[in-house]
Design a protein around this motif. Structure first.
Motif, PDB file in Angstrom:
ATOM      1  N   VAL A 109       1.497  -7.024   9.137  1.00  0.00           N
ATOM      2  CA  VAL A 109       2.400  -6.755   8.013  1.00  0.00           C
ATOM      3  C   VAL A 109       2.072  -7.694   6.862  1.00  0.00           C
ATOM      4  O   VAL A 109       2.023  -7.280   5.708  1.00  0.00           O
ATOM      5  CB  VAL A 109       3.876  -6.909   8.456  1.00  0.00           C
ATOM      6  CG1 VAL A 109       4.810  -6.878   7.262  1.00  0.00           C
ATOM      7  CG2 VAL A 109       4.247  -5.808   9.446  1.00  0.00           C
ATOM      8  N   GLY A 110       1.839  -8.967   7.172  1.00  0.00           N
ATOM      9  CA  GLY A 110       1.499  -9.943   6.143  1.00  0.00           C
ATOM     10  C   GLY A 110       0.209  -9.597   5.427  1.00  0.00           C
ATOM     11  O   GLY A 110       0.109  -9.700   4.206  1.00  0.00           O
ATOM     12  N   VAL A 111      -0.798  -9.168   6.179  1.00  0.00           N
ATOM     13  CA  VAL A 111      -2.066  -8.760   5.581  1.00  0.00           C
ATOM     14  C   VAL A 111      -1.844  -7.544   4.695  1.00  0.00           C
ATOM     15  O   VAL A 111      -2.361  -7.466   3.582  1.00  0.00           O
ATOM     16  CB  VAL A 111      -3.129  -8.467   6.672  1.00  0.00           C
ATOM     17  CG1 VAL A 111      -4.335  -7.760   6.093  1.00  0.00           C
ATOM     18  CG2 VAL A 111      -3.535  -9.749   7.362  1.00  0.00           C
ATOM     19  N   GLY A 112      -1.046  -6.593   5.180  1.00  0.00           N
ATOM     20  CA  GLY A 112      -0.745  -5.400   4.378  1.00  0.00           C
ATOM     21  C   GLY A 112      -0.005  -5.752   3.106  1.00  0.00           C
ATOM     22  O   GLY A 112      -0.301  -5.220   2.027  1.00  0.00           O
ATOM     23  N   ASP A 117      -0.036  -6.609  -2.829  1.00  0.00           N
ATOM     24  CA  ASP A 117       0.095  -7.528  -3.967  1.00  0.00           C
ATOM     25  C   ASP A 117      -1.214  -7.639  -4.740  1.00  0.00           C
ATOM     26  O   ASP A 117      -1.220  -7.650  -5.969  1.00  0.00           O
ATOM     27  CB  ASP A 117       0.530  -8.922  -3.495  1.00  0.00           C
ATOM     28  CG  ASP A 117       1.957  -8.945  -2.967  1.00  0.00           C
ATOM     29  OD1 ASP A 117       2.712  -7.974  -3.233  1.00  0.00           O
ATOM     30  OD2 ASP A 117       2.306  -9.922  -2.280  1.00  0.00           O
ATOM     31  N   LEU A 118      -2.322  -7.719  -4.044  1.00  0.00           N
ATOM     32  CA  LEU A 118      -3.634  -7.813  -4.680  1.00  0.00           C
ATOM     33  C   LEU A 118      -3.937  -6.550  -5.483  1.00  0.00           C
ATOM     34  O   LEU A 118      -4.403  -6.626  -6.622  1.00  0.00           O
ATOM     35  CB  LEU A 118      -4.710  -8.046  -3.618  1.00  0.00           C
ATOM     36  CG  LEU A 118      -6.129  -8.234  -4.115  1.00  0.00           C
ATOM     37  CD1 LEU A 118      -6.228  -9.520  -4.924  1.00  0.00           C
ATOM     38  CD2 LEU A 118      -7.089  -8.274  -2.941  1.00  0.00           C
ATOM     39  N   LEU A 119      -3.650  -5.398  -4.895  1.00  0.00           N
ATOM     40  CA  LEU A 119      -3.887  -4.139  -5.613  1.00  0.00           C
ATOM     41  C   LEU A 119      -2.976  -4.006  -6.827  1.00  0.00           C
ATOM     42  O   LEU A 119      -3.397  -3.520  -7.879  1.00  0.00           O
ATOM     43  CB  LEU A 119      -3.698  -2.954  -4.662  1.00  0.00           C
ATOM     44  CG  LEU A 119      -4.744  -2.798  -3.573  1.00  0.00           C
ATOM     45  CD1 LEU A 119      -4.354  -1.718  -2.586  1.00  0.00           C
ATOM     46  CD2 LEU A 119      -6.109  -2.506  -4.174  1.00  0.00           C
TER      47      LEU A 119
END
Length: 127
Positions: A109-112, A117-119
């Motif tokens: 979930v954190g990676v997602g 956020d990056l996108l």
């Protein structure tokens, strides 16, 4: 002495070992256990900057700081607990396995969330 081990219990022991290892090596709450076996060392980088890093003082300190080493010993501890004192070990295995599965899910979930956020940030720069 050996008990029949079903697949669900085996998965629970794996997840419990994962979480117990993480608790020993990384979690802030067990830092007081690791600190007496660690020393601070100053690292000089090529760019001139310095960094203070905690490194093990002894082999036992290395054991508490090495994920792979602590993983083996936590697996041994939980497996022997399961085999010899199951009435005590199984509640611990149950709790640690839930926490271990939760930690794995939280990682995804954190990676997602970071990817979203990056996108979003990239999209704002493009606008």
């Amino acid at each position: 002495m050996l008990r029949e081990l079903d697949w669900m219990t085996y998965i629970m022991i794996i997840l419990a070992s994962y979480r117990f290892t993480h608790l020993i090596v990384f979690d802030k709450i067990t830092e007081f256990i690791r600190n007496p076996f660690m020393k601070k060392e100053t690292i000089q980088h090529e760019d001139g900057s310095t960094e203070i890093k905690k490194v093990p003082k002894s082999k036992f300190g290395y054991l508490l700081n090495c994920y792979w080493c602590a993983g083996v010993w936590s697996a041994v501890f939980l497996a022997l607990g399961y085999l010899f004192i199951p009435k005590i070990a199984m509640p611990l295995i149950f709790i640690f396995s839930i926490a271990g599965a939760q930690a794995i899910l939280e990682t995804f979930v954190g990676v997602g969330t970071k990817a979203i956020d990056l996108l979003s940030a990239a999209k704002k720069r493009m606008d």
